[in-house]
Design an enzyme around this catalytic site. Structure first.
Site, PDB file in Angstrom:
ATOM      1  N   LYS A  21     -26.227 -29.897  -0.622  1.00 19.81           N
ATOM      2  CA  LYS A  21     -27.435 -29.693   0.357  1.00 19.81           C
ATOM      3  C   LYS A  21     -27.468 -28.218   1.091  1.00 19.81           C
ATOM      4  CE  LYS A  21     -25.349 -32.590   3.416  1.00 19.81           C
ATOM      5  NZ  LYS A  21     -23.994 -33.096   2.903  1.00 19.81           N
ATOM      6  N   ARG A  97     -26.776 -37.271  10.747  1.00 18.75           N
ATOM      7  CA  ARG A  97     -25.738 -37.872   9.891  1.00 18.75           C
ATOM      8  C   ARG A  97     -25.425 -39.346  10.445  1.00 18.75           C
ATOM      9  NH1 ARG A  97     -22.920 -32.834   8.102  1.00 18.75           N
ATOM     10  NH2 ARG A  97     -21.111 -33.520   6.874  1.00 18.75           N
ATOM     11  N   ARG A 136     -15.055 -25.771  -4.178  1.00 14.55           N
ATOM     12  CA  ARG A 136     -15.918 -24.869  -3.209  1.00 14.55           C
ATOM     13  C   ARG A 136     -15.531 -23.826  -2.643  1.00 14.55           C
ATOM     14  NH1 ARG A 136     -19.769 -28.420   0.451  1.00 14.55           N
ATOM     15  NH2 ARG A 136     -18.036 -29.181   1.307  1.00 14.55           N
ATOM     16  N   ARG A 169     -12.646 -23.987   2.403  1.00 15.93           N
ATOM     17  CA  ARG A 169     -12.838 -24.587   3.759  1.00 15.93           C
ATOM     18  C   ARG A 169     -11.449 -25.568   4.151  1.00 15.93           C
ATOM     19  NH1 ARG A 169     -18.775 -27.577   4.004  1.00 15.93           N
ATOM     20  NH2 ARG A 169     -17.387 -29.176   5.291  1.00 15.93           N
ATOM     21  N   ARG A 180     -13.903 -38.171   4.284  1.00 18.74           N
ATOM     22  CA  ARG A 180     -15.130 -37.735   4.558  1.00 18.74           C
ATOM     23  C   ARG A 180     -16.118 -38.531   3.797  1.00 18.74           C
ATOM     24  NH1 ARG A 180     -14.331 -31.747   3.410  1.00 18.74           N
ATOM     25  NH2 ARG A 180     -16.723 -31.546   3.445  1.00 18.74           N
TER      26      ARG A 180
END
Ligand code: AMP
Length: 222
Positions: A21, A97, A136, A169, A180
């Site tokens: 996203k 969400r 990431r 992160r 998650r």
């Protein structure tokens, strides 16, 4: 201000953590200034690093890979959306969400005269999601996203855009990722049917190269 907001189109980028996203929103907004990127996760991370009231309230849930409360996120997003001036297509990354947040967004859209243009669902296999999240990296300065294999900066560990350091992160660890993903299934996936029933859903298979997916998203926005 209301008159200016009439020309705001809203595009929701919907998808699991790691579905791309943020990457899609960054690419689209760097290619065409009509696009503006609003990431609820980035806003929260900034609030946490500045230790604002919202940041302190959100910190624990974020570390655990859970959602922060609908009220807190609504408060934060509302001020930002209502503060946007001029003609634009707002790319919502990470909001809504939950079904409750979708209802809150409907109210905001009604009150500012914007138009919900499309909901782009970035669909990715679960194992690909895990690989993407583990690799990431984000910029500590501007929040730009990278990946250790697929989105490399020109200089190792340094952001191309602002020169700050790239880091993983805190919530991008294997244990939190699984949680998650289960939160996504339980709380966010119901939005797929909701927006499909409203004729707004555009499904994009986000499996290939990033540039190809960007083109698919652009086509979906027609
Ligand atoms: P993201 O950067 O979108 O992956 O978001 C990182 C974390 O911020 C999530 O795991 C949640 O803890 C929190 N968060 C971001 N957006 C929302 C939202 N719309 N509702 C609740 N929590 C959110």
């Amino acid at each position: 201000m209301l008159l200016l907001l009439i020309h705001m189109k809203i595009v929701i980028l919907l998808g699991a953590p790691g579905s791309g996203k943020g990457t899609m929103a960054e690419r689209l907004s760097s290619q065409d200034p009509v696009f503006r990127h609003l990431s609820s996760g980035s806003m929260l991370r900034e609030a946490v690093s500045n230790q604002t009231r919202a940041g302190r309230l959100a910190e624990g849930a974020m570390k655990r890979g859970e959602l922060v409360s609908d009220e807190l996120i609504a408060e934060m997003i509302k001020d930002t959306i209502l503060g946007i001036e001029g003609e634009c297509t707002l790319l919502l990354d990470g909001f809504p969400r939950t079904v409750a947040q979708a209802a809150i967004l409907d109210q905001m859209i009604e009150s500012c005269g914007a138009q919900l243009w499309a909901v782009v669902w970035l669909d990715v296999d679960e194992e690909d999601l895990v690989d993407r999240i583990v690799g990431r990296r984000v910029c500590l300065g501007c929040g730009a996203g990278y990946h250790i294999e697929t989105i490399l900066p020109e200089k190792d560990g340094v952001c191309d855009l602002c020169g700050e350091a790239l880091v993983a992160r805190k919530d991008d660890n294997l244990e939190t990722i699984r949680h998650r993903l289960s939160v996504y299934k339980a709380s966010t996936m119901p939005l797929i049917d909701l927006y499909r029933s409203r004729g707004l859903l555009r499904r994009v298979m986000s499996a290939g190269a990033i540039n190809e997916t960007v083109e698919l998203v652009k086509n979906a926005l027609g």
